[in-house]
Every structure is written in structure tokens, then in C-alpha cells.
Design a protein around this motif. Structure first.
Motif, PDB file in Angstrom:
ATOM      1  N   TYR A 214       0.842  -1.194   0.000  1.00  0.00           N
ATOM      2  CA  TYR A 214       0.000   0.000   0.000  1.00  0.00           C
ATOM      3  C   TYR A 214       0.878   1.245   0.000  1.00  0.00           C
ATOM      4  N   LYS A 215       0.442   2.279  -0.723  1.00  0.00           N
ATOM      5  CA  LYS A 215       1.250   3.483  -0.891  1.00  0.00           C
ATOM      6  C   LYS A 215       0.708   4.689  -0.098  1.00  0.00           C
ATOM      7  N   GLU A 216      -0.537   4.577   0.385  1.00  0.00           N
ATOM      8  CA  GLU A 216      -1.123   5.717   1.098  1.00  0.00           C
ATOM      9  C   GLU A 216      -2.116   5.211   2.136  1.00  0.00           C
ATOM     10  N   ILE A 217      -2.077   5.810   3.329  1.00  0.00           N
ATOM     11  CA  ILE A 217      -3.072   5.501   4.354  1.00  0.00           C
ATOM     12  C   ILE A 217      -3.722   6.789   4.840  1.00  0.00           C
ATOM     13  N   THR A 218      -4.958   6.659   5.310  1.00  0.00           N
ATOM     14  CA  THR A 218      -5.660   7.765   5.952  1.00  0.00           C
ATOM     15  C   THR A 218      -5.974   7.359   7.381  1.00  0.00           C
ATOM     16  N   LEU A 219      -5.407   8.074   8.340  1.00  0.00           N
ATOM     17  CA  LEU A 219      -5.733   7.852   9.748  1.00  0.00           C
ATOM     18  C   LEU A 219      -7.122   8.416   9.983  1.00  0.00           C
ATOM     19  N   LEU A 220      -7.992   7.589  10.548  1.00  0.00           N
ATOM     20  CA  LEU A 220      -9.412   7.889  10.508  1.00  0.00           C
ATOM     21  C   LEU A 220     -10.026   7.922  11.905  1.00  0.00           C
ATOM     22  N   GLY A 221     -10.935   8.869  12.089  1.00  0.00           N
ATOM     23  CA  GLY A 221     -11.703   8.935  13.324  1.00  0.00           C
ATOM     24  C   GLY A 221     -12.756  10.019  13.219  1.00  0.00           C
ATOM     25  N   GLN A 222     -13.734   9.973  14.103  1.00  0.00           N
ATOM     26  CA  GLN A 222     -14.722  11.046  14.134  1.00  0.00           C
ATOM     27  C   GLN A 222     -14.022  12.381  14.391  1.00  0.00           C
ATOM     28  N   ASN A 223     -12.944  12.316  15.140  1.00  0.00           N
ATOM     29  CA  ASN A 223     -12.213  13.524  15.529  1.00  0.00           C
ATOM     30  C   ASN A 223     -10.756  13.136  15.772  1.00  0.00           C
ATOM     31  N   VAL A 224      -9.993  12.968  14.683  1.00  0.00           N
ATOM     32  CA  VAL A 224      -8.670  12.348  14.802  1.00  0.00           C
ATOM     33  C   VAL A 224      -7.698  13.139  15.664  1.00  0.00           C
ATOM     34  N   ASP A 225      -7.758  14.471  15.581  1.00  0.00           N
ATOM     35  CA  ASP A 225      -6.726  15.234  16.279  1.00  0.00           C
ATOM     36  C   ASP A 225      -6.949  15.327  17.780  1.00  0.00           C
ATOM     37  N   SER A 226      -8.027  14.716  18.288  1.00  0.00           N
ATOM     38  CA  SER A 226      -8.155  14.611  19.741  1.00  0.00           C
ATOM     39  C   SER A 226      -7.710  13.230  20.231  1.00  0.00           C
ATOM     40  N   TYR A 227      -7.070  12.465  19.339  1.00  0.00           N
ATOM     41  CA  TYR A 227      -6.517  11.155  19.717  1.00  0.00           C
ATOM     42  C   TYR A 227      -5.654  11.288  20.976  1.00  0.00           C
ATOM     43  N   LEU A 228      -5.863  10.368  21.916  1.00  0.00           N
ATOM     44  CA  LEU A 228      -5.068  10.373  23.149  1.00  0.00           C
ATOM     45  C   LEU A 228      -5.077   8.967  23.752  1.00  0.00           C
ATOM     46  N   TRP A 229      -3.913   8.322  23.724  1.00  0.00           N
ATOM     47  CA  TRP A 229      -3.783   6.988  24.312  1.00  0.00           C
ATOM     48  C   TRP A 229      -2.987   7.092  25.606  1.00  0.00           C
ATOM     49  N   TYR A 230      -3.574   6.625  26.693  1.00  0.00           N
ATOM     50  CA  TYR A 230      -2.870   6.642  27.973  1.00  0.00           C
ATOM     51  C   TYR A 230      -2.960   5.280  28.669  1.00  0.00           C
ATOM     52  N   GLY A 231      -3.192   4.239  27.861  1.00  0.00           N
ATOM     53  CA  GLY A 231      -3.280   2.896  28.410  1.00  0.00           C
ATOM     54  C   GLY A 231      -4.653   2.293  28.273  1.00  0.00           C
ATOM     55  N   GLY A 232      -5.576   3.032  27.675  1.00  0.00           N
ATOM     56  CA  GLY A 232      -6.940   2.543  27.501  1.00  0.00           C
ATOM     57  C   GLY A 232      -7.930   3.383  28.267  1.00  0.00           C
ATOM     58  N   GLY A 233      -9.199   3.266  27.893  1.00  0.00           N
ATOM     59  CA  GLY A 233     -10.233   4.027  28.581  1.00  0.00           C
ATOM     60  C   GLY A 233     -10.703   5.220  27.781  1.00  0.00           C
ATOM     61  N   LEU A 234     -11.713   5.890  28.316  1.00  0.00           N
ATOM     62  CA  LEU A 234     -12.320   7.021  27.636  1.00  0.00           C
ATOM     63  C   LEU A 234     -11.430   8.257  27.695  1.00  0.00           C
ATOM     64  N   LYS A 235     -11.508   9.063  26.642  1.00  0.00           N
ATOM     65  CA  LYS A 235     -10.745  10.316  26.598  1.00  0.00           C
ATOM     66  C   LYS A 235     -11.107  11.216  27.790  1.00  0.00           C
ATOM     67  N   LYS A 236     -12.392  11.263  28.129  1.00  0.00           N
ATOM     68  CA  LYS A 236     -12.845  12.162  29.198  1.00  0.00           C
ATOM     69  C   LYS A 236     -12.288  11.769  30.573  1.00  0.00           C
ATOM     70  N   ASP A 237     -11.802  10.520  30.700  1.00  0.00           N
ATOM     71  CA  ASP A 237     -11.274  10.051  31.988  1.00  0.00           C
ATOM     72  C   ASP A 237      -9.765  10.244  32.117  1.00  0.00           C
ATOM     73  N   PHE A 238      -9.158  10.903  31.135  1.00  0.00           N
ATOM     74  CA  PHE A 238      -7.702  11.098  31.161  1.00  0.00           C
ATOM     75  C   PHE A 238      -7.263  11.822  32.430  1.00  0.00           C
ATOM     76  N   LYS A 239      -8.091  12.762  32.877  1.00  0.00           N
ATOM     77  CA  LYS A 239      -7.726  13.526  34.078  1.00  0.00           C
ATOM     78  C   LYS A 239      -7.633  12.641  35.322  1.00  0.00           C
ATOM     79  N   LYS A 240      -8.257  11.479  35.281  1.00  0.00           N
ATOM     80  CA  LYS A 240      -8.206  10.549  36.413  1.00  0.00           C
ATOM     81  C   LYS A 240      -7.027   9.578  36.304  1.00  0.00           C
ATOM     82  N   ALA A 241      -6.304   9.633  35.193  1.00  0.00           N
ATOM     83  CA  ALA A 241      -5.184   8.714  34.978  1.00  0.00           C
ATOM     84  C   ALA A 241      -4.053   9.014  35.957  1.00  0.00           C
ATOM     85  N   SER A 242      -3.199   8.009  36.165  1.00  0.00           N
ATOM     86  CA  SER A 242      -2.056   8.189  37.068  1.00  0.00           C
ATOM     87  C   SER A 242      -1.044   9.158  36.455  1.00  0.00           C
TER      88      SER A 242
END
Length: 478
Positions: A214-242
């Protein structure tokens, strides 16, 4: 609504190479945004392991699935007509099972199963792994439904089957759901709250695509630039993360940098962005890497700050314009495209004129423009009267579309006499002696075939253009 709806692909039947030993036939049709088409690939992968090969012949199918969209009323009406067609065939072939997937399934589960009795199973966007169990329920004579929204499901462990693809470009889903609660949009209610996918699983999928050519990919999401991985879980719960989770989290700019660095010869796109989450770090990563395409789809929805507030958009007209300026400071010549809704409740002529003036300011390369249609379950439907007359909506939409065509012509003409890099994707629909492909700015380009083939990067000198297409000739391989 913050999703690109490609009208040319609506209702496409998706097929792939048959797996030896599979005896049952799956017919799957998709409607809506790229997320739905990506989800259909996940479903096909799950069902391939259950003995199903895909078919594009409805009459021979054992299982018929339609992946649905609730964004616009038009999409829902189209799906209803298709369900009527499926059931007409089912009367001839009573062993056929019919199922509804996706956003519309979640929203209309009772109607489909209990009131209208037009489907055998209903599967929401987070329940695709449960399809084998639901099919067993159906085979035992029971209706089957699972529309439970998940806080964790990202399908990161499913390797999507690339349905109906060209072997050159592919979607890679990185987030699911949305937290923005725009008042016109059903997505938070049909796809759930926002959660991100493990970057390791994303990289494994991208690496696999690269190995397959494959020569091209599109990173996809309803709202890609709010992507945030901190080990799993909802984005809104990031403030509760360690503290450790927060310190080692991966945001979209870091993910984009990771993907682009790992595969410098692969083109990278992403969609869709939300103005409130488009941070400068992303722009600097785009400027740093030549293989990240200089195009941002940046839905604005309205040029009126008052209407934006009614829509619960988290940006003003002025903030959006400042963001556009910053994009062009960091990435000169970056193409910008838009989503626009006309006739939102309480929209006045003054609000409409502000939208037109914003369009004049940006001069978008292209756009996706719609009349507002009330979607049941949204905050707008609950709290705002759809008070703009239909004829007014139609007239305003015509004015916006006409202005966009004018601006598209201006933007396309800027490439006359220039040489652009094009990834050849397919044969031109209008001329079998020409190839068609896209530039990094997402312009379609057509040119004589010569000795080149799909998957080649070529340098094309632009000699002519329409409002949407560059016309030229190849000067060299890229």
C-alpha cells in the motif's frame, strides 16, 4: 456531521478474494462516512472466520448486512428502500438473513425488530465481535440485537479485510466515538464516547499495509486530532489517569510523527479534524514530514459565531480564522476543505452572510455542504425548532455551493503550469486511455497512461483544469 460523506461510494457492495473452505455467502453494503466503510472491513474479517465469503450478488447471499448512517435523513431513507429490496428477495429465498449494522441500527432497534419486523438482527457499532453469537440466536429462531455502546472497544485486535479496495490506499481507524456533543449530531449517541486505539496496534496495521505494498493511508476517526492513548479508557477520563499514564501518553501529533517516520515512502492523510483540537504541534509535524499530505479537512459548519454557539461548537468565527492563518504560516499553500450546514434553527440572513464572508476569507479548496435536517435524539431536535423554511434553506445552499465552486476553480487554477506529484489510483472514469490519481493537496489529476501503472508516484505537469480536476502529462517518475 463532522464526517466526509462521499456520495460516489454510497451503497457500494464490497467483495474480496474467496477463502478456500468457506461455503456461506455474505452480501454487505455500506452507507455514510469513511468510518462506516472501515467498519464493514472489520465485520467482513470477523465473518470470514465464521465461514463467509463475500458476494456482490444479492440473490445468492445467505446473510445480507447493511452498514448504516444516521447523520442525514436522506441516508436513512435510502437504507429503508434497500431493506424493502432485501425483503423482496428474502421472500424468494427464505433462508436469507438480513441485518442492520451501525448508527441507524443503534437508533432504530425497536422499529426494525419489533414494529416493522424487517430484519433478523440489529448490531450497533461497538458490538461487531458479537455477530457470530447473534447469528446463532437467529438460526435458533430468535431475533438478535446488541447495540450496547462500549467504553473500551476499538477493534485494535481485528485485522480488517480490505474490501473492494485498490491495494494502493487504505483507511486505518485510530479513534471511535466522539465527546463534542454538537447539537446537530447523533454520533455521540450512536457511537458512544471517545476512546483511542493503542498506538502499537495502529503501527502493526500500518506496517502490515506497507508490507503488502500500500502506498497511502488515511488515519481515521470522528475527531482524529483529539486522539489520546494513555493505556486505555475514555478520553474524558484522562484527568483521572495516574501521573505515569499522563506522562507517557501519546497524542495525535506524536502518533502522526511516529507513523510518518516509520514509513517515509508512504503517503499519510488524516480525517476528520475539529478546529478546537487542531493544535500547532500537529501542524509542525506536517511541515516536518514530506510524506504527510498538505491537506486538512477542517469542518466549520457556520461562519456565524452566534450559530456556532447554538451548535455547541467549541470555537468562534474569529478563532477559526486565526487557526486558518496559523496553518498557512506553518504550512504555506496547505489545502483546506470544509463541512457546512445551512438553515440551522434560528439562522438569519445576517448569519448566512457571515458564512459567505468566511468562505471568501478562506477560499476553501473544496467542501461538503448540506441543508440542516433534524435528527431525532439530538439536542437541536429536543430544544430548537426547525424554523428556517425549506425554500430558504435551498436558496442559501445554492448560494454556498455556487461560491464554493467559484473558489474551487480559483484554487485549482493555481496549479496551472506547475508540476505536481500524483499517486496513480485507477483508470479515469471518463477516458480509458487516462490514469486518475490524487496530489498531496487532494486534487484529482488525470493524464495519458503511457507506461505507468496504479501505485506509481509520477510527476505531472498541469496544462489545464476544471473546477475539480487537474489535467496534465507525466514528465517523470517521482
Amino acid at each position: 456531521m463532522d464526517k466526509i460523506i462521499d456520495e460516489k461510494t454510497q451503497g457500494n457492495t464490497l467483495t474480496l478474494e474467496a477463502r478456500e473452505g468457506n461455503s456461506r455467502k455474505l452480501y454487505i453494503e455500506s452507507y455514510g462516512c469513511a468510518m462506516n466503510f472501515s467498519d464493514s472491513e472489520i465485520v467482513a474479517s470477523i465473518l470470514a472466520d465464521q465461514g463467509y465469503n463475500t458476494t456482490n450478488l444479492l440473490e445468492e447471499a445467505d446473510l445480507v448486512l447493511v452498514n448504516t448512517c444516521s447523520i442525514r435523513d436522506k441516508a436513512e431513507q435510502t437504507v429503508r428502500k434497500r431493506l424493502e429490496k432485501y425483503n423482496a428477495v428474502k421472500r424468494i429465498n427464505p433462508k436469507m438473513k438480513v441485518g442492520v449494522l451501525g448508527c441507524m441500527a443503534e437508533r432504530l432497534k425497536e422499529k426494525f425488530l419489533e414494529e416493522e419486523k424487517i430484519v433478523d438482527l440489529v448490531v450497533g457499532p461497538d458490538a461487531y465481535k458479537d455477530i457470530p453469537n447473534l447469528l446463532k440466536e437467529v438460526e435458533e429462531g430468535r431475533d438478535a440485537v446488541n447495540v450496547i455502546l462500549s467504553k473500551e472497544e476499538t477493534y485494535g485486535d481485528i485485522s480488517p479485510v480490505r474490501l473492494g479496495g485498490n491495494g494502493i490506499t487504505a483507511f486505518v481507524s485510530i479513534t471511535r466515538g466522539c465527546d463534542n456533543m454538537c447539537t446537530f449530531c447523533v454520533v455521540p449517541f450512536t457511537r458512544g464516547r471517545e476512546r483511542s486505539r493503542d498506538p502499537q496496534s495502529i503501527m502493526e496495521e500500518v506496517n502490515d499495509l506497507a508490507e503488502k505494498g500500500y502506498k497511502e493511508i488515511t488515519l481515521l476517526g470522528q475527531n482524529v486530532d483529539s486522539y489520546l492513548w494513555y493505556g486505555g479508557g475514555l478520553k474524558k477520563d484522562f484527568k483521572k489517569a495516574s501521573e505515569m499514564q499522563q506522562a507517557t501518553a501519546t497524542d495525535f501529533a506524536q502518533l502522526l510523527d511516529l507513523v510518518a517516520t516509520a514509513h517515509p515512502k508512504m503517503r499519510i492523510r488524516f480525517s476528520t479534524s475539529n478546529p478546537q483540537d487542531m493544535h500547532e504541534e500537529v501542524l509542525y509535524v506536517m511541515a516536518k514530514h514530506e510524506n504527510i499530505c498538505n491537506h486538512i479537512h477542517l469542518p466549520v459548519q457556520s461562519g456565524s459565531t452566534r450559530i456556532l454557539k447554538e451548535m455547541n461548537r467549541q470555537h468562534t468565527r474569529e478563532e477559526y480564522m486565526k487557526l486558518i492563518d496559523r496553518i498557512w504560516e506553518i504550512i504555506p499553500g496547505c489545502a483546506i476543505s470544509q463541512d457546512m450546514i445551512v438553515g440551522f434553527p434560528t439562522e438569519t440572513e445576517e448569519d448566512h452572510k457571515e458564512t459567505l464572508s468566511l468562505m471568501e476569507y478562506v477560499k476553501y479548496d473544496f467542501g461538503y455542504m448540506y441543508k440542516y435536517s433534524e435528527r431525532p435524539g439530538t439536542m437541536a431536535a429536543r430544544k430548537l425548532e426547525d424554523d428556517v423554511p425549506e425554500e430558504t434553506k435551498s436558496r442559501r445552499l445554492t448560494e454556498i455551493v455556487d461560491l464554493q465552486q467559484k473558489h474551487s476553480a480559483i484554487r485549482t487554477a493555481e496549479f496551472l503550469g506547475k508540476t505536481v506529484t500524483v499517486l496513480i489510483e485507477k483508470e479515469s472514469k471518463k477516458n480509458k486511455d487516462e490514469w486518475s490519481g490524487r496530489t498531496e493537496h487532494n486534487n484529482v489529476a488525470v493524464f495519458p497512461k503511457s507506461t505507468y501503472k496504479p501505485g506509481d508516484f509520477v510527476k505531472v505537469k498541469v496544462t489545464d483544469c476544471t473546477t475539480a480536476t487537474l489535467i496534465g502529462e507525466v514528465v517523470e517518475h517521482s
